[in-house]
Design a protein around this motif. Structure first.
Motif, PDB file in Angstrom:
ATOM      1  N   GLY A   1      -0.626  47.403 -34.977  1.00 44.45           N
ATOM      2  CA  GLY A   1      -0.212  46.004 -34.940  1.00 44.45           C
ATOM      3  C   GLY A   1       0.846  45.724 -33.891  1.00 44.45           C
ATOM      4  N   LEU A   2       1.849  46.601 -33.784  1.00 42.19           N
ATOM      5  CA  LEU A   2       2.920  46.382 -32.809  1.00 42.19           C
ATOM      6  C   LEU A   2       2.365  46.452 -31.384  1.00 42.19           C
ATOM      7  CD1 LEU A   2       5.878  45.937 -32.172  1.00 42.19           C
ATOM      8  CD2 LEU A   2       6.238  48.406 -32.323  1.00 42.19           C
ATOM      9  N   LEU A   3       1.452  47.371 -31.128  1.00 41.81           N
ATOM     10  CA  LEU A   3       0.849  47.462 -29.802  1.00 41.81           C
ATOM     11  C   LEU A   3       0.088  46.179 -29.463  1.00 41.81           C
ATOM     12  CD1 LEU A   3       0.110  49.088 -27.267  1.00 41.81           C
ATOM     13  CD2 LEU A   3      -1.869  49.965 -28.517  1.00 41.81           C
ATOM     14  N   ILE A   4      -0.668  45.662 -30.424  1.00 42.66           N
ATOM     15  CA  ILE A   4      -1.435  44.444 -30.180  1.00 42.66           C
ATOM     16  C   ILE A   4      -0.499  43.255 -29.976  1.00 42.66           C
ATOM     17  CG2 ILE A   4      -3.156  42.860 -31.101  1.00 42.66           C
ATOM     18  CD1 ILE A   4      -4.261  45.546 -30.246  1.00 42.66           C
ATOM     19  N   ARG A   5       0.579  43.180 -30.775  1.00 40.93           N
ATOM     20  CA  ARG A   5       1.565  42.102 -30.597  1.00 40.93           C
ATOM     21  C   ARG A   5       2.153  42.134 -29.196  1.00 40.93           C
ATOM     22  NH1 ARG A   5       6.495  42.104 -32.832  1.00 40.93           N
ATOM     23  NH2 ARG A   5       6.836  40.152 -31.719  1.00 40.93           N
ATOM     24  N   GLN A   6       2.568  43.315 -28.773  1.00 35.55           N
ATOM     25  CA  GLN A   6       3.180  43.424 -27.455  1.00 35.55           C
ATOM     26  C   GLN A   6       2.155  43.204 -26.342  1.00 35.55           C
ATOM     27  OE1 GLN A   6       7.262  45.646 -27.996  1.00 35.55           O
ATOM     28  NE2 GLN A   6       5.714  46.879 -26.968  1.00 35.55           N
ATOM     29  N   LEU A   7       0.935  43.679 -26.543  1.00 29.74           N
ATOM     30  CA  LEU A   7      -0.114  43.440 -25.557  1.00 29.74           C
ATOM     31  C   LEU A   7      -0.380  41.950 -25.410  1.00 29.74           C
ATOM     32  CD1 LEU A   7      -2.323  44.457 -23.649  1.00 29.74           C
ATOM     33  CD2 LEU A   7      -3.793  44.809 -25.651  1.00 29.74           C
ATOM     34  N   HIS A   8      -0.383  41.231 -26.516  1.00 28.60           N
ATOM     35  CA  HIS A   8      -0.597  39.782 -26.493  1.00 28.60           C
ATOM     36  C   HIS A   8       0.529  39.088 -25.728  1.00 28.60           C
ATOM     37  CE1 HIS A   8      -2.444  36.096 -28.012  1.00 28.60           C
ATOM     38  NE2 HIS A   8      -1.226  35.638 -28.304  1.00 28.60           N
TER      39      HIS A   8
END
Length: 499
Positions: free
Chosen positions: A103-110
């Motif tokens: 989730g954190l990776l996807i948040r930061q990627l977004h």
């Protein structure tokens, strides 16, 4: 079943579809469309691929985010905030960051994709601006790109505000102050947006609907329309041997460009993922949940809205009272200047065409040095943007450089009026100097550093003549009208190449 029977059935299906949908005709016309080869054209692709990454990651995040301002008590993996009262929006953001796998990776990627998307759009538009590709017949497509940039700024603001952390709440307080500064109707605008007194209970849900439905839908439609017009008008290209206003030289869309574009998409996706994995952005757990009685220190918005913050920070706190109404000019003037800076970019193609009287179609790009006034205007606009961006972080600048905040603020105030004028003059003179240098290259060739003695004793430097391709690039343009007239010296006038 034989290959002959299989191919015959396939051909019949293809003929049936082509007779009703025209697939073969469209494919034959557009799949062989030619795309010029130049690195600057990749800027537009970075915008498109970042937008795709935003959509993909945004869909994933919607599965776990709760756009509600109802208060809950947090009991999750992030121990320092256990037992703290917060909104469901903030709690779900923490859940995505610490409890959802990846989730954190996807948040930061977004978030990083959003930053790159806006940066790509701004750089892409500047490339079009400095090369003059916005001219007829591409004015409408320029407006589509400008609308995408304008909507992207607000889309970023809405998404940035969704976690309901202290930093984003401070930004919403800024938005509320800007709305309240509007004469007569400011209070009504604030009550309408926030659903009551600031911060209200509906703002996250409203921004969520705008962020995932309305604005992305409009932007997707604009992207499709933008690409359709690119195909319809054909690509612009830089001047060179064999390139004219009536042709395009490059590689076909299928299969060469499609393979390159596919590889570049995964390159952009991979680069964004790498950045998201190693560089922290918007760590909301550090700021804590938003509370109206608290303000985060060192609070700056994302870079693309930093110049709007700078307008407010460097503006003196002027107030006047007219007919019983107090006008907060310290906020009202900046929120009027903010859209004007963006509107200037949108209307520039029409302004230039009207002032210069240029009504012809253009498919060959200008070298920026050959349009010194336009180039100087663009450089001055960028300098104004950057100085206001520095003003938006005047406290950070003062802290890092060990200066007084007042010193930084007054420096920015003076630079807002002085720096663009200086940049305009210097850039224009540099362009004219580069034109003279090009003329010398055309007339005498390139310096070799070899000194030769003539029979009568004179020493001269040996020059190497330019080849025909270089000569064509340097001379294949006409001097167009400028927004600012200046004396046209004979040695500055270039002519079309006769080669």
């Amino acid at each position: 079943m034989t290959d002959r029977e299989t191919s015959g059935r396939g051909e019949r299906v293809a003929d049936w579809l082509d007779g009703r949908l025209g697939i073969h005709s469209l494919g034959r016309k557009y799949l062989r469309k030619v795309f010029p080869d130049h690195w600057s054209f990749l800027l537009g692709e970075i915008c498109l691929y970042s937008f795709v990454v935003l959509v993909l990651t945004g869909v994933y995040l919607t599965l776990f985010f709760h756009p509600s301002m109802n208060e809950v008590t947090y009991h999750g993996s992030y121990v320092p905030l256990n037992g703290v009262r917060m909104s469901e929006a903030y709690a779900s953001t923490l859940h995505i960051s610490f409890d959802v796998r990846g989730g954190l990776l996807i948040r930061q990627l977004h978030h990083w994709a959003a930053l790159v998307f806006v940066a790509g759009m701004l750089t892409h538009m500047m490339r079009h601006f400095f090369t003059g590709s916005f001219r007829r017949p591409r004015e409408v497509n320029w407006l589509f790109g400008w609308l995408l940039l304008f909507l992207g700024l607000f889309e970023g603001l809405f998404g940035y505000s969704l976690p309901d952390d202290l930093l984003s709440g401070t930004g919403l307080r800024f938005v509320n102050g800007a709305l309240l500064s509007v004469p007569i109707v400011g209070t009504y605008l604030s009550m309408f947006l926030f659903g009551g007194e600031f911060p209200g209970h509906d703002i996250v849900a409203r921004f969520y609907s705008l962020h995932i439905l309305l604005i992305p839908g409009v932007m997707a439609a604009l992207v499709v329309a933008h690409l359709i017009l690119v195909v319809h008008h054909k690509h612009t290209q830089f001047a060179g041997p064999g390139r004219t206003e009536r042709n395009v030289i490059g590689t076909p869309f299928m299969p060469v460009y499609l393979a390159k574009a596919g590889g570049f998409f995964f390159l952009v996706f991979g680069a964004l993922t790498l950045i998201a994995a190693v560089a922290t952005v918007n760590p909301v757990w550090v700021y804590g949940p938003f509370r109206p009685d608290q303000v985060s220190t060192g609070a700056q918005p994302d870079w693309y809205l930093g110049f709007a913050e700078g307008l407010v920070r460097v503006m003196p706190g002027w107030e006047i009272t007219l007919w019983g109404h107090t006008l907060v000019l310290g906020v009202l003037i900046p929120i009027v200047v903010f859209p004007l800076l963006l509107v200037f970019i949108g209307v520039y193609p029409f302004l230039e065409a009207r002032v210069t009287g240029d009504k012809g179609e253009h498919h060959l790009l200008d070298r920026p040095r050959n349009r010194p006034v336009r180039t100087a205007i663009g450089a001055a606009w960028i300098s104004l943007y950057l100085i206001l961006l520095a003003g938006g972080g005047n406290d950070i600048v003062a802290t890092r450089l060990h200066l007084s905040v007042n010193t930084v603020t007054w420096t920015v105030r003076v630079a807002v009026f002085l720096l663009p004028a200086v940049v305009f003059v210097v850039t224009r003179r540099v362009c004219l100097g580069l034109q003279l240098r090009d003329r010398e290259l055309v007339l005498h060739g390139r310096e070799t550093g070899l000194i030769k003695r003539l029979p009568h004793g004179e020493y001269v430097e040996v020059h190497q003549p330019l080849d025909q391709a270089e000569l064509h690039t340097l001379t294949a343009h006409r001097r167009q009208g400028e927004l600012v007239e200046h004396r046209r010296q004979p040695e500055l006038v270039e002519h079309e190449s006769q080669s």
